[in-house]
Each structure stands twice: as structure tokens, then as C-alpha cells.
Enzyme design. Structure first.
Site, mmCIF file in Angstrom:
data_model
loop_
_atom_site.group_PDB
_atom_site.id
_atom_site.type_symbol
_atom_site.label_atom_id
_atom_site.label_comp_id
_atom_site.label_asym_id
_atom_site.label_seq_id
_atom_site.Cartn_x
_atom_site.Cartn_y
_atom_site.Cartn_z
ATOM 1 N N HIS A 1 -8.884 -49.991 54.323
ATOM 2 C CA HIS A 1 -8.019 -49.009 54.407
ATOM 3 C C HIS A 1 -8.129 -48.626 56.232
ATOM 4 C CE1 HIS A 1 -5.241 -45.588 54.350
ATOM 5 N NE2 HIS A 1 -6.002 -44.832 53.652
ATOM 6 N N HIS B 1 0.387 -55.770 54.965
ATOM 7 C CA HIS B 1 0.415 -54.427 54.525
ATOM 8 C C HIS B 1 0.888 -54.215 53.061
ATOM 9 C CE1 HIS B 1 1.435 -50.306 54.463
ATOM 10 N NE2 HIS B 1 0.778 -49.977 55.604
ATOM 11 N N ASP C 1 -2.806 -52.016 62.961
ATOM 12 C CA ASP C 1 -4.216 -52.147 63.719
ATOM 13 C C ASP C 1 -4.306 -53.231 64.508
ATOM 14 O OD1 ASP C 1 -5.139 -49.917 61.974
ATOM 15 O OD2 ASP C 1 -5.258 -51.508 60.386
HETATM 16 C C1 MLT Z 1 -0.974 -47.024 57.007
HETATM 17 O O1 MLT Z 1 -1.212 -46.360 57.713
HETATM 18 O O2 MLT Z 1 -0.392 -48.301 57.030
HETATM 19 C C2 MLT Z 1 -1.725 -46.812 55.732
HETATM 20 O O3 MLT Z 1 -2.412 -45.785 55.328
HETATM 21 C C3 MLT Z 1 -1.948 -47.767 54.606
HETATM 22 C C4 MLT Z 1 -0.733 -47.303 53.725
HETATM 23 O O4 MLT Z 1 0.258 -47.033 53.757
HETATM 24 O O5 MLT Z 1 -1.183 -47.892 52.466
#
Ligand code: MLT
Length: 406
Positions: free
Chosen positions: A246, A287, A343
Site C-alpha cells: 500500500h 493498481h 508512486d
Molecule cells: C491509491 O491511492 O492508489 C490507493 O490508496 C490504493 C488503492 O486505491 O487501493
């Protein structure tokens, strides 16, 4: 266009619904033990994630919001509309007032931790719990606002106390704004502070919320559903965020890019292929919900053109973005999303403006998400015509448990 419900409907499922109710999802055997993946469990008013177009906050695509003041976007999360100039000023003043003190009990807890020990996310979770033990009011709106207002100082203290640089801390100036107060407390000034503020505000807004089902938000809401305090719920959310699958992925991405050490396309390609051969993860791609490039990745990498166009790490990020999706598609044909996620570019920007230790990056993610999670908890308390969402209690099907008697 919203596509989310389309993909939830499964005509072959075994779901049961009340007469006159719409079937949103039929749970199949194959849905079990998949971490509730894709299964609708509630409603969310703060944001939704379109698998192709990415996250929208209260209907606005994030790219429309990313250059606003961070406080105005928090206001949007809480009140579901952008503030007028007067509302904005009043809201900022309220946050500044609430940010004028940090309970001494909470400070003593942080000061008792050994510099350099644990992960910065542990410090953040402990700091939030310490704030709660020092002065939870029990009123969740007030506690949410206090926590949002005090996060900049908590963050600055985590950075400086854990880093063994307590004496560098400058006296708070909450009237500067949330991000600006944090940067000021670290002792950063002038042009350096301007660059840091620009990147952190951008990062902050992009990470504020991501639908209702991401692990940290879900965890925070689950804990809050048992009527635990905002502080307990948010500290739990931070612990959920701290895992490498995460929030901690942003730390892993920068470490990955540093290991690559080149922006030559052929060399980057060989590196990525070798990582796949060695069955190691390719960080910054894929994702759970998105099925195209994350717009947050595009926006952050775009900001890099303004902040650090000539830096080696940034050049590596651009090459990774260009070549990795095709490599992943070819090498892992079943991959559901080979595209960049949020990220990929964030760590490089944080590094460029002076945050040289990647293990702190997830704390920025956590700080940003505090507002989104608080807003979602407040919404759940008002759900079902004010009756609130009851305590979370999904059903688990017994397995390998024959009837037995002693
Ligand atoms: C994100 O910001 O990408 C997340 O918290 C991961 C997600 O959406 O599961």
C-alpha cells in the site's frame, strides 16, 4: 463517464437481494478470499476511482484541483463543495486556530522514542494515538479538525525527533497554511521552501483520497464503525498504509529507481527484464482498480518538468514510464494493469526538493490521507438517513471446519 457499477454486475452469481432492490454484485465462490476485491460494501461521497480516468474528488477530476490551496480541497472533502473566498478564509482561520497548540502529553510520548528507531510510519501512528490520549473531545467533527490542523506539527516533529535533530524545530506558524507551516517548522526558507511547498502541496492534494475501498481508508472506517475515536481510527489507518503493498510502495519505488542507476533506454530495459527474470516486483506500475495510466502519475511526472527536468532520477522515471508497460505486457501477458501508478514519480520529486530519505515518503501519503479518511468517517456517521453505518461485520464462510465434539 462512470464505469464502476458495470463491472460489478455478474449475472451468474448467487447473490440474494431484497424485493425491488437492484443487484450490484453476485458473490461467487471465486470472489472468496480475494480481499473483498471489487465487491461493493458501501457508498462514498468524497471520491470515486474510474478505472480509466482515475480519481475524482466529489466529481472533479484531480487535475482540476491540483493547483488549488490544500485547505480548499480539504473543505471540498468535508463539505462536498469548493469554498467561496469567504468560506475559504474562515476555514483556514479555524484550522490555524486549532493548530496553535500541540498537547504536551503527546510531545512527551514522541520525545520518549529513540531517534532512528522503527519506521517513520510507526512514529506517525504513535503520534496520532498520543494526540488522542492527550485530548480527544469525543466529538468526531472537532477531533477530525484538530487532527487535520495538528498534522503539520506532528509531521515536523516526527521528522526532526526521529532524525535526532530536535533543536532544528522552529516555532509553529499555523497561519501560513498546512504544508507551509510544516516546511517552516523544518527550518527551510526562501527559494528552497518555495520549491518544497509547491511539490508538497501538489503531492498532498493528489494523495488526499482514493475512493472508499483502499486499505487504509477501509481500515479507518472499519475501526471507526465500532465507535472508536477518530484518533484510534486514523492511527489504525496509518498502520494499514504502512505496508509495502500500500503506501510504503512510494519508498520502494525511489529505492528501485536508485538501484537502476541509469537513464539509458537499453540499460533500463535490461534491468527491468532482469528483475522480471528474478521474479522481483517492478515498482511504480499496476493498481488494484485502475486499468490505464494513473492520472496522478501523469501529473507528478509533468511537475517534474518544472522541478527537476535534468536530474538523473527523473530521467530514469521518464524512461521507465515509456518502456515498462510494453515489457510488462510482453513478459506477463495476463497482467491486468502494466501502467504507471501514483508512486512512479512522487519519490523523485520529493528527493529533488530535499527529502533525501525515502523511508519518510509514506508519511506524506499518510498525512494527505488523514483529511480524506476523516471526511469518509464523518459521512459514514451520517449514512442511512442519519442512523450511521453500523459496526462492520462482513460474513466469512467456514472452511475446513467439520462439526466436532470433545
Ligand atoms: C491509491 O491511492 O492508489 C490507493 O490508496 C490504493 C488503492 O486505491 O487501493
Amino acid at each position: 463517464m462512470r464505469r464502476d457499477y458495470d463491472s460489478f454486475t455478474n449475472p451468474n452469481g448467487l447473490g440474494v437481494c431484497m424485493e425491488g432492490e437492484e443487484t450490484l454484485f453476485n458473490v461467487l465462490e471465486s470472489n472468496l478470499d480475494t480481499g473483498l476485491r471489487g465487491i461493493p460494501v458501501g457508498t462514498c461521497q468524497t471520491s470515486y476511482v474510474d478505472p480509466i480516468e482515475g480519481v475524482h474528488y466529489v466529481g472533479y477530476p484531480v487535475e482540476d484541483l491540483v493547483n488549488l490551496e490544500e485547505e480548499d480541497v480539504i473543505y471540498l472533502m468535508l463539505f462536498k463543495e469548493l469554498p467561496s473566498p469567504e468560506q475559504s478564509e474562515k476555514f483556514r482561520a479555524e484550522l490555524a486556530l486549532r493548530g496553535e497548540s500541540l498537547p504536551t502529553g503527546a510531545l512527551r510520548v514522541l520525545e520518549s522514542l529513540t531517534p532512528g528507531s522503527g519506521h517513520p510510519m510507526d512514529w506517525l501512528a504513535i503520534g496520532i494515538m498520543a494526540l488522542g490520549t492527550a485530548e480527544a473531545t469525543g466529538d468526531i467533527r472537532s477531533d477530525s479538525m484538530n487532527l487535520i490542523a495538528r498534522m503539520p506539527e506532528l509531521m515536523a516533529r516526527v521528522f526532526l525527533l526521529r532524525g535526532g535533530k530536535k533543536e532544528q524545530l522552529r516555532p509553529r506558524k499555523p497561519e501560513l497554511g498546512l504544508v507551509e507551516n510544516f516546511v517552516h517548522m523544518l527550518g527551510i526558507e526562501g527559494e528552497e521552501a518555495d520549491r518544497m511547498n509547491r511539490v508538497l502541496r501538489f503531492f498532498f492534494i493528489l494523495h488526499m483520497d482514493h475512493g472508499g475501498g483502499n486499505l487504509s481508508t477501509f481500515t479507518g472506517k472499519a475501526v471507526a464503525s465500532g465507535r472508536a475515536s477518530i484518533y484510534s481510527a486514523l492511527s489504525s489507518a496509518m498502520n494499514a498504509l504502512s505496508g509495502p503493498l500500500h503506501g510504503r510502495a512510494n519508498q520502494a519505488v525511489l529505492e528501485f529507481i536508485q538501484r537502476i542507476g541509469t537513464s539509458d533506454e537499453n540499460e533500463v530495459s535490461s534491468f527491468v527484464n532482469a528483475e522480471i527474470d528474478a521474479r522481483r516486483p517492478i515498482y511504480g506500475f499496476g493498481h488494484g482498480v485502475l486499468r490505464a495510466e494513473d492520472p496522478r502519475a501523469r501529473l507528478l511526472i509533468g511537475l517534474g518538468e518544472e522541478i527537476c527536468p535534468d536530474e538523473d532520477l527523473y530521467k530514469t522515471v521518464k524512461v521507465l514510464r515509456k518502456i515498462t508497460p510494453d515489457i510488462l505486457k510482453e513478459r506477463i501477458p495476463k497482467i491486468s494493469n502494466p501502467y504507471p501508478n501514483v508512486d512512479l514519480g512522487s519519490g523523485t520529486l520529493l528527493h529533488s526538493v530535499g527529502f533525501r530519505k525515502p523511508d519518510y515518503y509514506t508519511t506524506f501519503f499518510g498525512w494527505a490521507r488523514v483529511a480524506g479518511i476523516c471526511a469518509q468517517i464523518l459521512d459514514e456517521r451520517n449514512a442511512r438517513e442519519g442512523r450511521g453505518t453500523p459496526i462492520y461485520r462482513p460474513k466469512y464462510i467456514p472452511r475446513n471446519q467439520p462439526h466436532r465434539r470433545l
